[in-house]
Write a protein that holds these residues in place. Structure first.
Motif, PDB file in Angstrom:
ATOM      1  N   ASN A 116     -22.652   2.842 -38.292  1.00 36.96           N
ATOM      2  CA  ASN A 116     -21.346   3.249 -38.808  1.00 36.96           C
ATOM      3  C   ASN A 116     -20.248   2.430 -38.118  1.00 36.96           C
ATOM      4  O   ASN A 116     -19.158   2.259 -38.639  1.00 36.96           O
ATOM      5  CB  ASN A 116     -21.135   4.746 -38.560  1.00 36.96           C
ATOM      6  N   ALA A 117     -20.590   1.943 -36.923  1.00 34.49           N
ATOM      7  CA  ALA A 117     -19.750   0.987 -36.173  1.00 34.49           C
ATOM      8  C   ALA A 117     -18.352   1.516 -35.872  1.00 34.49           C
ATOM      9  O   ALA A 117     -17.365   0.780 -35.960  1.00 34.49           O
ATOM     10  CB  ALA A 117     -19.687  -0.355 -36.905  1.00 34.49           C
ATOM     11  N   SER A 118     -18.281   2.793 -35.495  1.00 33.96           N
ATOM     12  CA  SER A 118     -17.010   3.293 -34.962  1.00 33.96           C
ATOM     13  C   SER A 118     -16.899   2.836 -33.507  1.00 33.96           C
ATOM     14  O   SER A 118     -17.858   2.946 -32.752  1.00 33.96           O
ATOM     15  CB  SER A 118     -16.988   4.828 -35.003  1.00 33.96           C
ATOM     16  N   PRO A 119     -15.729   2.339 -33.095  1.00 34.00           N
ATOM     17  CA  PRO A 119     -15.568   1.954 -31.679  1.00 34.00           C
ATOM     18  C   PRO A 119     -15.774   3.141 -30.745  1.00 34.00           C
ATOM     19  O   PRO A 119     -16.068   2.962 -29.567  1.00 34.00           O
ATOM     20  CB  PRO A 119     -14.114   1.462 -31.604  1.00 34.00           C
ATOM     21  N   PRO A 154     -14.618  -2.545 -36.114  1.00 30.36           N
ATOM     22  CA  PRO A 154     -14.643  -1.213 -36.723  1.00 30.36           C
ATOM     23  C   PRO A 154     -15.259  -1.249 -38.125  1.00 30.36           C
ATOM     24  O   PRO A 154     -14.788  -1.985 -38.995  1.00 30.36           O
ATOM     25  CB  PRO A 154     -13.161  -0.825 -36.769  1.00 30.36           C
ATOM     26  N   GLY A 155     -16.371  -0.512 -38.320  1.00 29.60           N
ATOM     27  CA  GLY A 155     -17.029  -0.456 -39.629  1.00 29.60           C
ATOM     28  C   GLY A 155     -17.845  -1.695 -39.966  1.00 29.60           C
ATOM     29  O   GLY A 155     -18.366  -1.802 -41.075  1.00 29.60           O
ATOM     30  N   ARG A 156     -17.988  -2.627 -39.014  1.00 27.98           N
ATOM     31  CA  ARG A 156     -18.728  -3.866 -39.332  1.00 27.98           C
ATOM     32  C   ARG A 156     -19.876  -4.085 -38.339  1.00 27.98           C
ATOM     33  O   ARG A 156     -19.734  -3.794 -37.154  1.00 27.98           O
ATOM     34  CB  ARG A 156     -17.787  -5.071 -39.279  1.00 27.98           C
ATOM     35  N   THR A 157     -20.979  -4.628 -38.852  1.00 28.03           N
ATOM     36  CA  THR A 157     -22.118  -4.909 -37.974  1.00 28.03           C
ATOM     37  C   THR A 157     -22.622  -6.329 -38.206  1.00 28.03           C
ATOM     38  O   THR A 157     -22.265  -6.976 -39.188  1.00 28.03           O
ATOM     39  CB  THR A 157     -23.307  -3.947 -38.240  1.00 28.03           C
TER      40      THR A 157
END
Ligand SMILES: Cc1cc2nc3c(=O)[nH]c(=O)nc-3n(C[C@H](O)[C@H](O)[C@H](O)COP(=O)(O)OP(=O)(O)OC[C@H]3O[C@@H](n4cnc5c(N)ncnc54)[C@H](O)[C@@H]3O)c2cc1C
Length: 289
Positions: A116-119, A154-157
């Motif tokens: 989900n890539a939340s900080p 944020p939001g990216r992987t």
């Protein structure tokens, strides 16, 4: 609006070809505690959802070569119930256990929290501190990726099209090694971290730190591995000088934003304090192993 298709493959190859072959956006579904909220609010509009939960091994925890392998979709409740994992990696388990409520714990997974890539994702700094490695499957086969290399913003992987996380590997724990995770939130529970901090240490027989990893969450676009904070601990018994160095190194690594949960200055200060406190807990736990 495109129609939404759902698939529940039973092999990894099938899951990968579905994800890689979808003409539009395809999303992986583990527990759904982030994804379903985003679908309902219209924040994401995938054409295909690939549910991983029927893939062999995707749910479960096993010991292998002295370490642990945790299936990507294993819910938090199963981590909390695993005595061996809790003994070796209490920091990872307590970080996961902080996520949501009892209902959320029945579904929420490490892979979902990471991808989900939340900080501010709680389990991610703990996994980074623990040295966890993600096993990723994709069209080109499998690869092992240190957890800190998965979120890119944020939001990216860093996952490519068609890739999904299959499992996490936690290395064997030597004697006198342990970890801890702390987060600061404005209320007592069900909130997002203002700062999170994971610390993992190994001590020698004299109680001197020989290895350390320190990770901070919610103070930058991605959870951070902070080598300078780890260096502050190595060679010490966590005396005042080491704690002061750790605090300074943690603060120096911060690149936070100001939002309703805290200002840049506040987050930076809290990062130093949490690093000190998490290190103290990790040292104490390591002395008892
Ligand atoms: C009420 C509530 C409270 C919450 N509290 C917290 C909290 O305190 N701390 C916190 O950090 N989070 C919290 N969350 C967020 C969420 O519960 C966590 O991030 C959880 O770990 C997500 O896991 P999941 O299995 O449900 O993910 P999903 O919703 O299934 O997936 C999340 C994202 O990851 C991707 N994904 C899932 N699995 C894989 C995989 N194997 N490979 C590649 N990509 C994958 C999905 O496509 C999606 O983009 C909360 C959510 C709710 C609804």
């Amino acid at each position: 609006m495109p129609s939404l298709n759902y698939a529940s493959p039973t092999t990894v190859n099938e899951a990968v070809s579905l994800l890689a072959g979808a003409p539009g956006l395809a999303k992986v579904l583990s527990g759904g505690t982030d994804l379903l909220v985003q679908l309902r609010s219209g924040r994401v509009r995938p054409e295909l959802i690939v549910d991983t939960k029927r893939l062999p091994g995707i749910i479960g925890i096993r010991e292998e070569n002295g370490g642990f392998v945790i299936g990507a979709a294993t819910p938090g409740a199963m981590l909390e119930a695993h005595e061996g994992l809790k003994r070796a990696y209490p920091g990872v388990v307590e970080a996961m256990d902080l996520i949501g409520s009892q209902q959320i714990q029945g579904r929420a997974s490490l892979a979902g929290n990471l991808c989900n890539a939340s900080p501010a994702a709680d389990s991610v700094p703990a996994m980074i501190a623990a040295g966890a490695v993600a096993v990723v499957a994709g069209p080109d086969g499998r690869r092992e990726v240190p957890v800190e290399q998965i979120p890119t913003g944020p939001g990216r992987t860093s996952l490519a099209r068609g890739e999904l996380v299959l499992e996490f590997r936690l290395p064997p724990r030597p004697a006198r090694a342990s970890d801890a995770y702390l987060r600061f939130i404005p209320r007592t529970e069900m909130d997002i971290a203002v700062v999170g901090c994971g610390v993992s240490v190994a001590l020698n027989a004299q109680g001197v730190c020989t290895q350390a990893r320190v990770s901070l969450g919610a103070v930058a676009p991605v959870p951070l591995l902070v080598p300078a904070a780890a260096e502050a601990l190595v060679g010490s018994r966590l005396d005042d000088a080491a704690l002061a160095r750790l605090d300074a190194a943690a603060q120096a690594a911060c690149r936070p934003i100001t939002d309703k949960r805290g200002t840049i200055e506040y987050r930076t200060k809290v990062a130093g304090v949490l690093a000190r406190r998490a290190a103290a807990i990790a040292f104490q736990r390591a002395q008892g192993r």
